[in-house]
Design an enzyme around this catalytic site. Structure first.
Site, PDB file in Angstrom:
ATOM      1  N   CYS A   8       0.856  -1.192   0.000  1.00 55.33           N
ATOM      2  CA  CYS A   8       0.000   0.000   0.000  1.00 55.33           C
ATOM      3  C   CYS A   8       0.892   1.241   0.000  1.00 55.33           C
ATOM      4  CB  CYS A   8      -0.995  -0.016   1.159  1.00 55.33           C
ATOM      5  SG  CYS A   8      -0.261   0.109   2.797  1.00 55.33           S
ATOM      6  N   ASN A  11       2.318   1.532   4.180  1.00 56.25           N
ATOM      7  CA  ASN A  11       2.659   0.306   4.933  1.00 56.25           C
ATOM      8  C   ASN A  11       2.423   0.474   6.443  1.00 56.25           C
ATOM      9  OD1 ASN A  11       5.568  -1.801   5.581  1.00 56.25           O
ATOM     10  ND2 ASN A  11       3.516  -2.482   5.088  1.00 56.25           N
ATOM     11  N   CYS A  13      -1.289   1.070   7.378  1.00 59.53           N
ATOM     12  CA  CYS A  13      -2.725   0.779   7.560  1.00 59.53           C
ATOM     13  C   CYS A  13      -3.146  -0.511   6.843  1.00 59.53           C
ATOM     14  CB  CYS A  13      -3.585   1.941   7.046  1.00 59.53           C
ATOM     15  SG  CYS A  13      -3.326   3.505   7.914  1.00 59.53           S
ATOM     16  N   ARG A  14      -3.284  -0.472   5.525  1.00 62.26           N
ATOM     17  CA  ARG A  14      -3.902  -1.578   4.793  1.00 62.26           C
ATOM     18  C   ARG A  14      -2.997  -2.782   4.583  1.00 62.26           C
ATOM     19  NH1 ARG A  14      -5.378   2.004  -0.180  1.00 62.26           N
ATOM     20  NH2 ARG A  14      -3.373   2.845   0.548  1.00 62.26           N
ATOM     21  N   SER A  15      -1.762  -2.572   4.086  1.00 66.99           N
ATOM     22  CA  SER A  15      -0.931  -3.752   3.774  1.00 66.99           C
ATOM     23  C   SER A  15      -0.472  -4.505   5.028  1.00 66.99           C
ATOM     24  CB  SER A  15       0.244  -3.398   2.842  1.00 66.99           C
ATOM     25  OG  SER A  15       1.117  -2.475   3.411  1.00 66.99           O
ATOM     26  N   ASP A 122      -8.715   3.539   1.686  1.00 66.17           N
ATOM     27  CA  ASP A 122      -7.667   3.864   2.646  1.00 66.17           C
ATOM     28  C   ASP A 122      -8.247   4.417   3.944  1.00 66.17           C
ATOM     29  OD1 ASP A 122      -5.358   4.558   3.958  1.00 66.17           O
ATOM     30  OD2 ASP A 122      -4.397   5.366   2.168  1.00 66.17           O
TER      31      ASP A 122
HETATM   32  P1  4NP Z   1      -1.768   2.966   3.990  1.00 66.66           P
HETATM   33  O1  4NP Z   1      -2.376   4.372   4.507  1.00 66.66           O
HETATM   34  O2  4NP Z   1      -1.259   3.233   2.608  1.00 66.66           O
HETATM   35  O3  4NP Z   1      -2.942   2.039   4.004  1.00 66.66           O
HETATM   36  O4  4NP Z   1      -0.692   2.590   4.983  1.00 66.66           O
HETATM   37  C1  4NP Z   1      -1.675   5.587   4.541  1.00 66.66           C
HETATM   38  C2  4NP Z   1      -0.700   5.796   5.496  1.00 66.66           C
HETATM   39  C3  4NP Z   1      -0.050   7.009   5.556  1.00 66.66           C
HETATM   40  C4  4NP Z   1      -0.371   8.007   4.660  1.00 66.66           C
HETATM   41  C5  4NP Z   1      -1.350   7.800   3.702  1.00 66.66           C
HETATM   42  C6  4NP Z   1      -1.991   6.582   3.647  1.00 66.66           C
HETATM   43  N1  4NP Z   1       0.280   9.259   4.758  1.00 66.66           N
HETATM   44  O5  4NP Z   1      -0.149  10.212   4.062  1.00 66.66           O
HETATM   45  O6  4NP Z   1       1.286   9.386   5.479  1.00 66.66           O
END
Ligand code: 4NP
Length: 149
Positions: A8, A11, A13-15, A122
């Site tokens: 994702c 790294n 939240c989702r992955s 997300d």
């Molecule tokens: P992920 O979510 O891709 O599911 O881990 C996010 C984590 C951090 C950010 C965006 C999405 N960020 O903008 O830092």
């Protein structure tokens, strides 16, 4: 041996949710020896950070720990080191194809190809980690079934 990489943007939240849900399923199926499982980010934004509190809390509700996980960046050599590289959304797919110079072996897919299709939204933006868990678990179940049937 099946080598599975979940990807994702951050790294956190989702992955990692997908990585630890899938690890749990594989373990419960007694198939740990047949899998190598990891997760990584397309961006550098959260490198070294633990999973988001929302991911940790949602996993904990289901009796799953993600202790010790820290965000890492997807790297060029991961293309050869994994058999399936599963993104959460189309932006992940685009970023991966840029990093890997395409997808010559057809290893890159959307995770939800193993369930209803579409993207894992997300929770960083919508705060809905419960839906992330439901989406990811359904697709991980479909993935495991597709590999071991
Ligand atoms: P992920 O979510 O891709 O599911 O881990 C996010 C984590 C951090 C950010 C965006 C999405 N960020 O903008 O830092």
């Amino acid at each position: 041996m099946y080598r599975i990489m979940f990807v994702c943007l951050g790294n956190i939240c989702r992955s990692p949710m997908a990585e630890f849900v899938f690890r749990d399923m594989v373990k419960k199926a007694g198939l740990e020896d047949r899998f190598k499982i990891a997760s990584a980010a397309t961006s550098t934004w959260e490198l070294g950070n633990p999973p988001h509190y929302g991911t940790q809390a949602e996993l904990k509700k289901h009796g799953i720990s993600c202790g010790g996980k820290r965000a890492v960046r997807l790297k060029y050599s991961d293309y050869d080191d994994y058999d399936l590289i599963l993104g959460m959304d189309r932006e992940n797919i685009r970023d991966m194809k840029r990093l890997f110079d395409g997808d010559p072996d057809g290893k890159i897919r959307l995770l939800k190809e193993y369930s209803t299709g579409g993207e894992v939204d997300d929770p960083w933006y919508n705060g809905d980690f419960q839906t992330t868990y439901a989406d990811v678990s359904e697709a991980c179940r479909g993935l495991l079934d597709s590999l071991v049937k």
